[in-house]
Write an enzyme that holds these catalytic residues in place. Sequence first.
Site, PDB file in Angstrom:
ATOM      1  N   GLU A 118       0.848  -1.193   0.000  1.00 61.27           N
ATOM      2  CA  GLU A 118       0.000   0.000   0.000  1.00 61.27           C
ATOM      3  C   GLU A 118       0.883   1.243   0.000  1.00 61.27           C
ATOM      4  O   GLU A 118       1.892   1.303   0.712  1.00 61.27           O
ATOM      5  CB  GLU A 118      -0.900   0.012   1.244  1.00 61.27           C
ATOM      6  N   GLU A 190      -8.413   1.947  -4.650  1.00 60.07           N
ATOM      7  CA  GLU A 190      -9.523   1.672  -3.724  1.00 60.07           C
ATOM      8  C   GLU A 190     -10.252   2.961  -3.342  1.00 60.07           C
ATOM      9  O   GLU A 190      -9.630   3.964  -2.951  1.00 60.07           O
ATOM     10  CB  GLU A 190      -8.990   0.971  -2.465  1.00 60.07           C
TER      11      GLU A 190
HETATM   12  O1  KIV Z   1      -6.624  -6.824   1.884  1.00 57.67           O
HETATM   13  C1  KIV Z   1      -7.428  -6.791   0.933  1.00 57.67           C
HETATM   14  O2  KIV Z   1      -8.386  -7.572   0.869  1.00 57.67           O
HETATM   15  C2  KIV Z   1      -7.210  -5.792  -0.103  1.00 57.67           C
HETATM   16  C3  KIV Z   1      -8.273  -5.646  -1.158  1.00 57.67           C
HETATM   17  C4  KIV Z   1      -9.479  -5.040  -0.606  1.00 57.67           C
HETATM   18  C5  KIV Z   1      -7.777  -4.899  -2.353  1.00 57.67           C
HETATM   19  O3  KIV Z   1      -6.231  -5.118  -0.099  1.00 57.67           O
END
Ligand code: KIV
Length: 281
Positions: A118, A190
């Site tokens: 991220e 997201e």
């Molecule tokens: O951890 C997760 O499930 C994610 C998705 C929502 C993209 O990062």
Amino acid sequence: MPITVPLVKKWKVAGGDVAPLVMVTAYDFTFAKLAEAAGMDILLVGDSLGMVIQGQSSTLPVTLDEVIYHTRCVSRGASRALVVADMPFLSYQISEERAIEAAGRLIKEGGAAAVKLEGGEAITKTVRRLVELDIPVMGHVGMTPQSVHRMGGYKVQGKSNSLDGAGSAQQILRDAKGLEEAGAFCVVIECVPQDLAATITGELSIPTIGIGAGMKCDGQVLVSYDLLGLQQNTHRPKFLKQYATLGDRAVEAMAAYGAEVRSKQFPSPAECYGDPIIKAA
Ligand code: KIV
């Protein structure tokens, strides 16, 4: 045909006769097999496992060892789909060395083909280093759940058009471009306004995979437990479409089992083995 990193990297929908990529989260062998049978392209071992498997209120407590364990289970059930493992909070932020070691373990011990991190501009040096070492990276921008405290909750990002500010539309665009330049093979976007996701998708040569990011992304991802309706009475964000209510079905099935045990209908002769005759000595 197995889904590979190079195949995903050139998966752009606009202007071609290409169907969007379909990604779903998976956390164990059985769900990986089901997702494979359903033709999913990418299985993401998301750190969302902290919330849906462990019952935590955020993804922050999830550890590297836990993601490795779940990735190993998923990898055993995947043959065609690409398995991508999330790098949990603090496994890549402290130093490049720690990030390389953590990502390497997800590939080596977990069996993942790629890792997801991220963040945007702040992590591009780390992303570049991982890619140089042959560890494929999927980026993740916009609403990044590991930043929940900075964001003050799970809120739509990129609504402000100002040039600055971590959650501004311009910054999210810069983040996505920075990841592409650093060598990421695709980027999850997201919870951002659909026009912003469409702009990012148009500006990148690598695919975007949206969750709450509208219709113009090159692919979509949902948390499997959410789309299957496995969790009862939980908050349902606007972007979520539930394709089943398996939580309700599971409760009904277990209640029926409980009722039959209590009324002595189960097990019936059909579920019993024929016993050898025990003769008294
Ligand atoms: O951890 C997760 O499930 C994610 C998705 C929502 C993209 O990062």
